[in-house]
Design a protein around this motif. Sequence first.
Motif, mmCIF file in Angstrom:
data_model
loop_
_atom_site.group_PDB
_atom_site.id
_atom_site.type_symbol
_atom_site.label_atom_id
_atom_site.label_comp_id
_atom_site.label_asym_id
_atom_site.label_seq_id
_atom_site.Cartn_x
_atom_site.Cartn_y
_atom_site.Cartn_z
ATOM 1 N N ASP A 552 0.831 -1.199 0.000
ATOM 2 C CA ASP A 552 0.000 0.000 0.000
ATOM 3 C C ASP A 552 0.872 1.257 0.000
ATOM 4 O O ASP A 552 0.914 2.018 0.979
ATOM 5 N N HIS A 553 1.582 1.491 -1.118
ATOM 6 C CA HIS A 553 2.484 2.639 -1.211
ATOM 7 C C HIS A 553 1.725 3.964 -1.255
ATOM 8 O O HIS A 553 2.299 5.012 -0.949
ATOM 9 N N ALA A 554 0.466 3.915 -1.634
ATOM 10 C CA ALA A 554 -0.301 5.156 -1.751
ATOM 11 C C ALA A 554 -0.649 5.742 -0.388
ATOM 12 O O ALA A 554 -0.890 6.942 -0.277
ATOM 13 N N ARG A 555 -0.680 4.904 0.663
ATOM 14 C CA ARG A 555 -1.105 5.392 1.981
ATOM 15 C C ARG A 555 -0.120 4.948 3.054
ATOM 16 O O ARG A 555 -0.426 4.038 3.854
ATOM 17 N N PRO A 556 1.060 5.543 3.107
ATOM 18 C CA PRO A 556 1.993 5.185 4.180
ATOM 19 C C PRO A 556 1.463 5.679 5.521
ATOM 20 O O PRO A 556 0.749 6.679 5.598
ATOM 21 N N ARG A 557 1.798 4.944 6.564
ATOM 22 C CA ARG A 557 1.417 5.383 7.901
ATOM 23 C C ARG A 557 2.614 6.069 8.561
ATOM 24 O O ARG A 557 3.764 5.874 8.173
ATOM 25 N N LEU A 558 2.309 6.868 9.569
ATOM 26 C CA LEU A 558 3.341 7.621 10.272
ATOM 27 C C LEU A 558 3.758 6.859 11.527
ATOM 28 O O LEU A 558 2.911 6.386 12.287
ATOM 29 N N GLU A 559 5.070 6.750 11.719
ATOM 30 C CA GLU A 559 5.610 6.000 12.848
ATOM 31 C C GLU A 559 6.700 6.823 13.529
ATOM 32 O O GLU A 559 7.590 7.353 12.865
ATOM 33 N N GLN A 560 6.639 6.916 14.843
ATOM 34 C CA GLN A 560 7.626 7.704 15.574
ATOM 35 C C GLN A 560 8.988 7.021 15.561
ATOM 36 O O GLN A 560 9.090 5.821 15.763
ATOM 37 N N VAL A 561 10.025 7.826 15.324
ATOM 38 C CA VAL A 561 11.405 7.334 15.291
ATOM 39 C C VAL A 561 12.117 7.643 16.598
ATOM 40 O O VAL A 561 12.856 6.814 17.137
ATOM 41 N N ALA A 562 11.921 8.853 17.105
ATOM 42 C CA ALA A 562 12.632 9.288 18.310
ATOM 43 C C ALA A 562 11.804 10.339 19.027
ATOM 44 O O ALA A 562 10.957 11.017 18.422
ATOM 45 N N ASP A 563 12.064 10.488 20.308
ATOM 46 C CA ASP A 563 11.346 11.442 21.155
ATOM 47 C C ASP A 563 12.352 11.994 22.154
ATOM 48 O O ASP A 563 13.157 11.243 22.714
ATOM 49 N N PHE A 564 12.321 13.307 22.355
ATOM 50 C CA PHE A 564 13.296 13.915 23.262
ATOM 51 C C PHE A 564 12.644 15.088 23.972
ATOM 52 O O PHE A 564 12.035 15.949 23.346
ATOM 53 N N SER A 565 12.754 15.127 25.292
ATOM 54 C CA SER A 565 12.183 16.215 26.086
ATOM 55 C C SER A 565 13.282 16.968 26.807
ATOM 56 O O SER A 565 14.245 16.367 27.303
ATOM 57 N N LEU A 566 13.137 18.274 26.861
ATOM 58 C CA LEU A 566 14.085 19.146 27.546
ATOM 59 C C LEU A 566 13.374 19.854 28.688
ATOM 60 O O LEU A 566 12.429 20.611 28.466
ATOM 61 N N ASP A 567 13.799 19.578 29.901
ATOM 62 C CA ASP A 567 13.299 20.347 31.042
ATOM 63 C C ASP A 567 14.000 21.692 31.088
ATOM 64 O O ASP A 567 15.153 21.826 30.670
ATOM 65 N N ALA A 568 13.309 22.688 31.601
ATOM 66 C CA ALA A 568 13.950 23.976 31.854
ATOM 67 C C ALA A 568 15.128 23.768 32.803
ATOM 68 O O ALA A 568 15.104 22.872 33.650
ATOM 69 N N PRO A 569 16.180 24.584 32.692
ATOM 70 C CA PRO A 569 17.359 24.411 33.555
ATOM 71 C C PRO A 569 17.025 24.386 35.038
ATOM 72 O O PRO A 569 17.589 23.601 35.795
ATOM 73 N N GLU A 570 16.079 25.232 35.453
ATOM 74 C CA GLU A 570 15.749 25.273 36.880
ATOM 75 C C GLU A 570 15.115 23.958 37.331
ATOM 76 O O GLU A 570 15.359 23.475 38.431
ATOM 77 N N ARG A 571 14.319 23.351 36.462
ATOM 78 C CA ARG A 571 13.705 22.073 36.809
ATOM 79 C C ARG A 571 14.750 20.961 36.798
ATOM 80 O O ARG A 571 14.737 20.072 37.643
ATOM 81 N N SER A 572 15.662 21.011 35.841
ATOM 82 C CA SER A 572 16.739 20.017 35.809
ATOM 83 C C SER A 572 17.592 20.096 37.063
ATOM 84 O O SER A 572 18.008 19.076 37.617
ATOM 85 N N GLN A 573 17.837 21.311 37.525
ATOM 86 C CA GLN A 573 18.644 21.475 38.740
ATOM 87 C C GLN A 573 17.927 20.883 39.954
ATOM 88 O O GLN A 573 18.534 20.202 40.781
ATOM 89 N N ARG A 574 16.624 21.121 40.046
ATOM 90 C CA ARG A 574 15.868 20.530 41.158
ATOM 91 C C ARG A 574 15.914 19.008 41.088
ATOM 92 O O ARG A 574 16.024 18.328 42.106
ATOM 93 N N ARG A 575 15.825 18.486 39.870
ATOM 94 C CA ARG A 575 15.846 17.038 39.715
ATOM 95 C C ARG A 575 17.192 16.465 40.134
ATOM 96 O O ARG A 575 17.265 15.427 40.786
ATOM 97 N N ARG A 576 18.281 17.142 39.767
ATOM 98 C CA ARG A 576 19.614 16.674 40.176
ATOM 99 C C ARG A 576 19.749 16.699 41.698
ATOM 100 O O ARG A 576 20.327 15.797 42.306
ATOM 101 N N LYS A 577 19.202 17.736 42.331
ATOM 102 C CA LYS A 577 19.267 17.815 43.792
ATOM 103 C C LYS A 577 18.480 16.681 44.437
ATOM 104 O O LYS A 577 18.897 16.113 45.450
ATOM 105 N N ARG A 578 17.311 16.369 43.863
ATOM 106 C CA ARG A 578 16.527 15.274 44.426
ATOM 107 C C ARG A 578 17.275 13.949 44.310
ATOM 108 O O ARG A 578 17.291 13.157 45.248
ATOM 109 N N ARG A 579 17.894 13.722 43.140
ATOM 110 C CA ARG A 579 18.644 12.482 42.971
ATOM 111 C C ARG A 579 19.804 12.413 43.956
ATOM 112 O O ARG A 579 20.094 11.356 44.522
#
Length: 600
Positions: A552-579
Motif C-alpha cells: 500500500d504505497h499510496a497510503r503510508p502510515r506515520l511512525e515515531q522514530v525518536a522522542d526527546f524532552s528538555l526540562d527547563a534548567p531550573e527544573r533540571s537542577q531541582r531534579r539533580r538535587k533530588r537524585r
Amino acid sequence: MSPLVLGPLVRCVEATSAAVWVETAAAARVEVRAGDATGEAATFAVHGHHYALVVVDGLPIGAATAYEVLVDGVPVWPEPGSPFPPPVLTTIDETEPLRLAFGSCRTSVPHDAAGNGSHGVDALRAYAMRMADLVPAEADPDGGAPRWPDLLLFLGDQVYADETTAEMRSFITARRDIDEPPWDELRDYEEYAELYRLAWSDPAIRWLLSTLPTAMIFDDHDIRDDWNTSLTWRRAMEATSWWHDRIVAGLASYWVHQHLGNLTATERALDPLWRRVLDHEGPEELDLSEAIDAFADRADQDPTSYRWSFVRDFGNQARLVVVDSRAARVLEPGRRSIIDDEEMAWLDEQVRGGFDHLLLGTSLPFLLASGLHHLEAFNEALAAGAWGDRAARFGERLRQGVDLEHWAAFQAGFAEVSRMVVETASGRRGPAPATVTFLSGDVHHSYVSEAQHSRARRRAGAPPLQSRIVQAVCSPIRNPLPRPVRFATAFLSYGVAGVLGRGVALLARAPRPILRWSYVRGPWYDNNLATLEVHDRDLRMWWARGVVDGDDHARPRLEQVADFSLDAPERSQRRRKRRAANRSGEAPSAFARRRSISST
C-alpha cells in the motif's frame, strides 16, 4: 486545464491574517474567501508565469476557518470531489503552546514501489496522509497534543536544481540539448518553475501546503551543491557559460516561490520588489521579469543588498530566527565568514533573551558531530595555507570533494555566533531563555546535541549557563544517505573521531571553541519530519517517518522514530538535587514525591 497551476500555499500567518500564494495559468484576479473575511489580488508575471499573494485579514484569533480560492470569480480550490478535508486558514494564538514541524532535503520522485525503493517513503507525504485522517481539532499526527502544527519550517533543499529526477530530465530534454552545458541540471527560470511544480503538486502534499502555514530557507541544492563553499569554487562557477543564468533564475524563483511568503505584512511593505507589485496601477498585468532578474543578479554579486534571513515572534513563548547561511557568505581569504558583517550585526540584534525559548533556524547544523567539526576547522586552516601552498591546494580539493563547508568551516562566524549564544544563555542579553535551540537539516541524518561551556572557560570561572543550548537536526525528509556514507558519518559522530579531529585541528592552529558539546540522541538515518512543542519553559521534540504496510504505497502510515524532552534548567537542577538527596539517604521533599507520582 485548471486556471490554478500550483497552490494554494498558506504562508505567513499572524494573529488575524493569513497570506495565500498561488500560481495561475494566465493573468487573473485571485480571491480567497474564509468565512466573513475576504482578500483579493491581481497576479504579477515572471517569465510567462503568473502569481498572486492574497492577504486575508479579519480572521478570528487562533481559529481554523475553511476557505476557498476563486480565479476570475470561478472557484478552483478545493477541487470538486477531493478526498481531503476542506483547507483551512488557522491564525496564531500566542496563549497556546507553540507547535512547529521542521525538516529538510526532499526529492520529488514518484510515491510508488520504485520511488520508495530508491528514495524511501516521503515523510512529508506520510505526515499529510495522517493529518488528512483527522479534523483540525483532533489532529494528532505524531503522538503529541491533539492539534496540528502552527508552522511547518523547511530548512533547505526543497528542490534539487543539480540532481534532477527522470521526470525533470524529460522536461529539460524537450526544451534543449541535454548534452550541452548545464547538461541535466537546471538552466533558467522556466525549468525552476517546473521543478517547483513537481515538488508541490502531489495531491496529498498540495493539500497539506494548502492547510499548514509554512516558512522556508534555501540551502545549496536549491541552487547547486556546495554553493558558495569557497572563493575557488565561486570563481570556477563564474568562469562557466551557464552559471550566471542559473544563479539569477535560482534566486529569482526562490523569491517568488519561497521567500515572499516568509515575510510578515510589515516586512512585505518594506520589500522593494513587493512594493512594485502593490504600487502597480492599470489594467495590464505587471511583468516583474526584468526587475526580478536585476534584483537577483545584484543580490548574488552584493549580498549586503538584500536580506534573506527573517525572524518571527510567538508572543513571549518563542522567537524564531531563520538565518541565511549560504548567500551572505564572505569568501575572501583572511575575511572568511559564513555571514557578512551586516548580516552578523542583524543577527546580533535578534539573539536576545526575554523569551521562554530562542529558536535559531539554519539549514546547516551549527553543532556538527565533534569529530566532523574539528575536521572542518582543520580543513579551513589547511586550505588557507597553514601548512603551505601544496597542502592548501589539497585542502581545497578535500573541502569540495566531501562537503566540508558548514559553520565549522567558517571559524570566525562560528566563534561570533557562539559568543552571542553564550551571552544570551548566561542572562547578559535580557532574561535567559529556558533553551537556545538550533534547528537544522542538510546532513541527511538526524540527531540532538547539547552544549556546555568548554573546560577552559569553566576553569576560567565563566558565569554558569542559565539556558540549555541544544542542536536538533532533522534530515532528510526524503533523500537518504547511501549506506557507506552512513558508516563514515557514524564514525565521525563518536568519541575517538572527536579526539583525532581535535588533534589535527590543533596542529593546524584552528581556534578552540568556547563551547563543548556531545550527542544526547542519535544519529539516525530515516527519512523523517520533526515536531517541536513548547510547554512553558520545557520543550519536547519528536521525529516521525513514513512506513508502507505491504504494497500500500499510496497510503503510508506515520511512525515515531525518536522522542526527546528538555526540562527547563531550573527544573533540571531541582531534579539533580533530588537524585543527590536520594543517593545520600535523605527523604525527598513533598514536592519531589508529587513530581515523582506525576511523572509516573
